[in-house]
Design an enzyme around this catalytic site. Structure first.
Site, PDB file in Angstrom:
ATOM      1  N   HIS A  95       0.813  -1.220   0.000  1.00 34.20           N
ATOM      2  CA  HIS A  95       0.000   0.000   0.000  1.00 34.20           C
ATOM      3  C   HIS A  95       0.848   1.272   0.000  1.00 34.20           C
ATOM      4  O   HIS A  95       0.336   2.364  -0.255  1.00 34.20           O
ATOM      5  CB  HIS A  95      -1.007   0.001   1.168  1.00 34.20           C
ATOM      6  CG  HIS A  95      -0.412   0.220   2.516  1.00 34.20           C
ATOM      7  ND1 HIS A  95      -0.222  -0.794   3.435  1.00 34.20           N
ATOM      8  CD2 HIS A  95       0.000   1.344   3.138  1.00 34.20           C
ATOM      9  CE1 HIS A  95       0.275  -0.308   4.550  1.00 34.20           C
ATOM     10  NE2 HIS A  95       0.427   0.998   4.393  1.00 34.20           N
ATOM     11  N   SER A 132       4.454   2.268   8.137  1.00 37.47           N
ATOM     12  CA  SER A 132       4.149   1.215   7.169  1.00 37.47           C
ATOM     13  C   SER A 132       5.389   0.754   6.430  1.00 37.47           C
ATOM     14  O   SER A 132       6.254   1.549   6.062  1.00 37.47           O
ATOM     15  CB  SER A 132       3.140   1.714   6.132  1.00 37.47           C
ATOM     16  OG  SER A 132       1.843   1.684   6.638  1.00 37.47           O
ATOM     17  N   ASP A 184      -0.140  -7.706   1.382  1.00 37.45           N
ATOM     18  CA  ASP A 184       0.352  -6.331   1.440  1.00 37.45           C
ATOM     19  C   ASP A 184       1.878  -6.336   1.490  1.00 37.45           C
ATOM     20  O   ASP A 184       2.496  -6.077   2.523  1.00 37.45           O
ATOM     21  CB  ASP A 184      -0.242  -5.644   2.679  1.00 37.45           C
ATOM     22  CG  ASP A 184       0.033  -4.157   2.722  1.00 37.45           C
ATOM     23  OD1 ASP A 184       0.483  -3.603   1.699  1.00 37.45           O
ATOM     24  OD2 ASP A 184      -0.204  -3.550   3.792  1.00 37.45           O
TER      25      ASP A 184
END
Length: 315
Positions: free
Chosen positions: A83, A219, A126
């Site tokens: 992402h 992230s 992901d």
């Protein structure tokens, strides 16, 4: 009905999506405040010691703003979350925990390789590999990190570490230096109960009944257990980094070892291939006997070596 928030917030942005046990009922929404600055930190952690976690990478956009974390797995590949591609990463920065200092390596991203089954964080997968335009210079400030084997069994309450340049609190200010915090592994059954409809191939650690974990901007960073990078920071709950709520969720890297190895094999460094017209004679390659050349090429991802047939006079 529950809300997921991506852990990415290089510019204080956040993504929110609704997840139920049966179906996804809304699309990802990302809001980018125009005047926000990138945030750096980790929740209730501490400054990472110098010359530690030398594999940590700041993934940055074209304007030099930190948008995600990542980590070095070979001299020319960085692993991060899929992402993070939403924020147009262009460069990686390595070699200094303080992003404000100029003494670091900044390398252009040559290619982004997202897992073929990734659609959004609600559905898992992901994970993304970033191929760099050149090899990094390894040394006392830059090193690779080991990946786990294809099967690894984390124990409940096993203490691991997560690090990053994300927020230090939901409404907090930016800090410049890499921060790290200890987090405990959450049992899969407990995580499944807390997250109905949780994607497959994930690991949970931190958050849940603790005051420690990751936040927006972290992230793509690694969950490190016993010196192995076993997880990738993926998402937390409702953009809330003041726990306890739900466990933090990571992509389980061990489930993607075959995919990672295949990507590395199929994508030799373009700089190396452009700079080396490989010419194999009876003396072998780089001084190696012919019988050892194939092994060298396999280890160093030079499949093009084998376009040259062995000459009968070498036998």
């Amino acid at each position: 009905m529950m809300e997921i928030t991506m852990a990415t917030n290089g510019l204080n942005w956040w993504g929110r999506a609704v997840l139920t046990a049966d179906t996804v009922r809304s699309l990802m929404v990302v809001t980018v405040p125009e005047t926000s600055e990138f945030a750096t930190g980790i929740i209730h952690g501490e400054k990472a010691p110098e010359n530690s976690m030398q594999y940590m990478v700041s993934v940055q956009d074209n304007k030099g703003r930190h948008v995600c974390g990542g980590f070095l797995i070979t001299e020319d590949f960085v692993l991060t979350s899929a992402h993070c591609d939403d924020f147009n990463p262009a460069y990686v920065v390595l070699g200094n925990h303080n992003l404000k200092k100029a003494d670091h390596q900044k390398i252009r991203i040559e290619k982004k390789i997202i897992h073929q089954r990734y659609a959004n964080i609600q559905h898992g997968n992901d994970i993304m590999l970033l191929q760099l335009s050149e090899k990094v210079r390894l040394g006392h400030r830059v090193q690779t990190v080991q990946l786990p084997p294809a099967e690894i069994n984390l124990q409940e309450n096993q203490v691991c570490q997560v690090a990053g340049w994300g927020k230090t609190k939901p409404d907090g200010e930016s800090v410049d230096e890499l921060r790290v915090v200890d987090v405990s592994v959450v049992k899969p059954k407990v995580c499944d109960k807390q997250w109905p409809g949780l994607p497959a191939n994930v690991t949970c650690a931190g958050g849940y009944k603790t005051t420690k974990g990751f936040c927006q901007g972290d992230s793509g960073g690694p969950l490190v257990c016993d010196r192995f990078a076993v997880g990738l920071v993926s998402f937390n709950y409702e953009s809330n980094c003041n726990y306890p709520n739900k466990p933090n969720v990571y992509t389980d890297i061990s489930k993607y070892r075959r995919w990672i190895d295949e990507v590395l094999r199929q994508n030799p460094n373009p700089e190396l291939l452009a700079g080396q017209i490989l010419f194999i004679s009876c003396g072998g390659f780089l001084g190696l006997p012919l019988k050892d050349t194939q092994r060298y090429a396999t280890l160093n991802r030079f499949p093009h070596l084998f376009m040259f047939p062995y000459h009968h006079e070498c036998l």
